[in-house]
Design a protein around this motif. Structure first.
Motif, short mmCIF file in Angstrom:
data_model
loop_
_atom_site.label_atom_id
_atom_site.label_comp_id
_atom_site.label_asym_id
_atom_site.label_seq_id
_atom_site.Cartn_x
_atom_site.Cartn_y
_atom_site.Cartn_z
N UNK A 129 65.03 -29.78 -5.24
CA UNK A 129 64.31 -28.71 -4.56
C UNK A 129 63.13 -28.20 -5.36
N UNK A 130 63.32 -28.11 -6.69
CA UNK A 130 62.24 -27.58 -7.53
C UNK A 130 60.98 -28.42 -7.38
N UNK A 131 61.12 -29.74 -7.44
CA UNK A 131 59.96 -30.63 -7.31
C UNK A 131 59.32 -30.54 -5.95
N UNK A 132 60.15 -30.44 -4.90
CA UNK A 132 59.61 -30.37 -3.55
C UNK A 132 58.84 -29.06 -3.32
N UNK A 133 59.43 -27.95 -3.76
CA UNK A 133 58.77 -26.64 -3.59
C UNK A 133 57.47 -26.59 -4.42
N UNK A 134 57.51 -27.14 -5.63
CA UNK A 134 56.32 -27.15 -6.48
C UNK A 134 55.20 -27.98 -5.86
N UNK A 135 55.55 -29.08 -5.25
CA UNK A 135 54.55 -29.92 -4.58
C UNK A 135 53.90 -29.17 -3.42
N UNK A 136 54.71 -28.48 -2.63
CA UNK A 136 54.16 -27.68 -1.51
C UNK A 136 53.24 -26.59 -2.05
N UNK A 137 53.72 -25.89 -3.09
CA UNK A 137 52.93 -24.81 -3.68
C UNK A 137 51.59 -25.32 -4.22
N UNK A 138 51.61 -26.43 -4.93
CA UNK A 138 50.37 -26.99 -5.50
C UNK A 138 49.37 -27.38 -4.41
N UNK A 139 49.87 -27.98 -3.35
CA UNK A 139 48.97 -28.37 -2.25
C UNK A 139 48.37 -27.16 -1.55
N UNK A 140 49.18 -26.12 -1.35
CA UNK A 140 48.66 -24.89 -0.73
C UNK A 140 47.63 -24.24 -1.64
N UNK A 141 47.91 -24.21 -2.94
CA UNK A 141 46.99 -23.62 -3.90
C UNK A 141 45.64 -24.35 -3.90
N UNK A 142 45.68 -25.68 -3.88
CA UNK A 142 44.45 -26.47 -3.83
C UNK A 142 43.65 -26.18 -2.55
N UNK A 143 44.37 -26.03 -1.44
CA UNK A 143 43.71 -25.75 -0.18
C UNK A 143 43.07 -24.36 -0.18
N UNK A 144 43.71 -23.41 -0.85
CA UNK A 144 43.14 -22.05 -0.94
C UNK A 144 41.89 -22.01 -1.82
N UNK A 145 41.90 -22.80 -2.88
CA UNK A 145 40.77 -22.81 -3.81
C UNK A 145 39.53 -23.46 -3.21
N UNK A 146 39.74 -24.49 -2.41
CA UNK A 146 38.60 -25.20 -1.82
C UNK A 146 38.99 -25.68 -0.42
N UNK A 147 38.97 -24.77 0.57
CA UNK A 147 39.48 -25.10 1.91
C UNK A 147 38.81 -26.32 2.56
N UNK A 148 37.48 -26.43 2.44
CA UNK A 148 36.81 -27.55 3.11
C UNK A 148 37.14 -28.90 2.51
N UNK A 149 37.22 -28.95 1.20
CA UNK A 149 37.46 -30.23 0.53
C UNK A 149 38.95 -30.61 0.49
N UNK A 150 39.82 -29.61 0.67
CA UNK A 150 41.26 -29.87 0.51
C UNK A 150 42.05 -29.72 1.81
N UNK A 151 41.44 -30.09 2.91
CA UNK A 151 42.13 -30.02 4.20
C UNK A 151 43.36 -30.92 4.20
N UNK A 152 43.23 -32.10 3.61
CA UNK A 152 44.36 -33.03 3.57
C UNK A 152 45.51 -32.49 2.74
#
Length: 201
Positions: A129-152
């Motif tokens: 669970x730790x790895x899965x939650x961390x992966x979700x968190x990292x992807x959301x964080x990247x999307x927040x930092x640069x929404x246009x470039x990190x849509x995927x």
């Protein structure tokens, strides 16, 4: 709206409803790595490779083959391995493709997806669970930092979050069933041991 049988053969589950259903279910579990867990020199395994694998698996299972109503009478080779191979072929689990003088065996795409899901039910992987939650968190964080470039990245986070939710809901159903089994036990020692050994684990 698409239906399951728009993508797979109507006969796909017939081997799993036959007199030899336990043999076919074991065969499908054992054959999966041959198609999905290794890369062959020529991409797809040959018919001979698949037939030999079935023969070896049947020898390991050491169970008696029962006569099937759908066995073709005109076929020369009536060994259990040959019968099992032809049945899986006729049901749509496997397909043959001719490549020059060679016959390769492939799996239809929709069947491959279904096969993977059945494997996950039969032999579930441990989920961290730790790895899965961390992966979700990292992807959301990247999307927040640069929404246009990190849509995927956001799309991937949504996909992983959905899969995580499905896994948790599946676990809840499993725990409910386990609690019902524990609750039906009359021996208090058995209740305690099953609670710690099965439920907590």
């Amino acid at each position: 709206m698409t239906h399951l049988f728009d993508h797979i053969s109507d006969r796909l589950f017939s081997p799993l409803a036959s007199a030899n259903r336990h043999i076919y279910s074991s065969l499908l579990l054992d054959l999966y790595p041959l198609f999905f867990d290794q890369v062959h020199a020529d991409v797809f395994p040959s018919r001979e490779t698949v037939r030999l694998e079935i023969e070896e698996r049947l020898a390991v299972l050491a169970v008696s083959w029962q006569e099937e109503a759908e066995t073709p009478a005109l076929e020369a080779d009536t060994t259990p391995a040959a019968l099992a191979y032809r049945r899986l072929l006729a049901a749509g689990w496997l397909e043959e493709e001719t490549e020059g003088y060679r016959v390769r065996v492939t799996v239809p795409p929709a069947v491959g997806t279904l096969w993977a899901a059945l494997m996950e039910v039969a032999r579930p992987d441990r989920v961290f669970y730790g790895g899965m939650v961390l992966s979700i968190y990292n992807n959301v964080q990247r999307a927040c930092e640069d929404p246009q470039a990190q849509v995927l990245a956001l799309r991937q986070a949504a996909r992983e979050a959905r899969r995580f939710l499905q896994h948790l809901n599946t676990m809840i159903y499993g725990l409910k069933g386990l609690l019902d089994e524990i609750g039906d036990a009359r021996d208090h020692r058995l209740v305690l041991s099953r609670f710690f050994d099965d439920f907590v684990e």
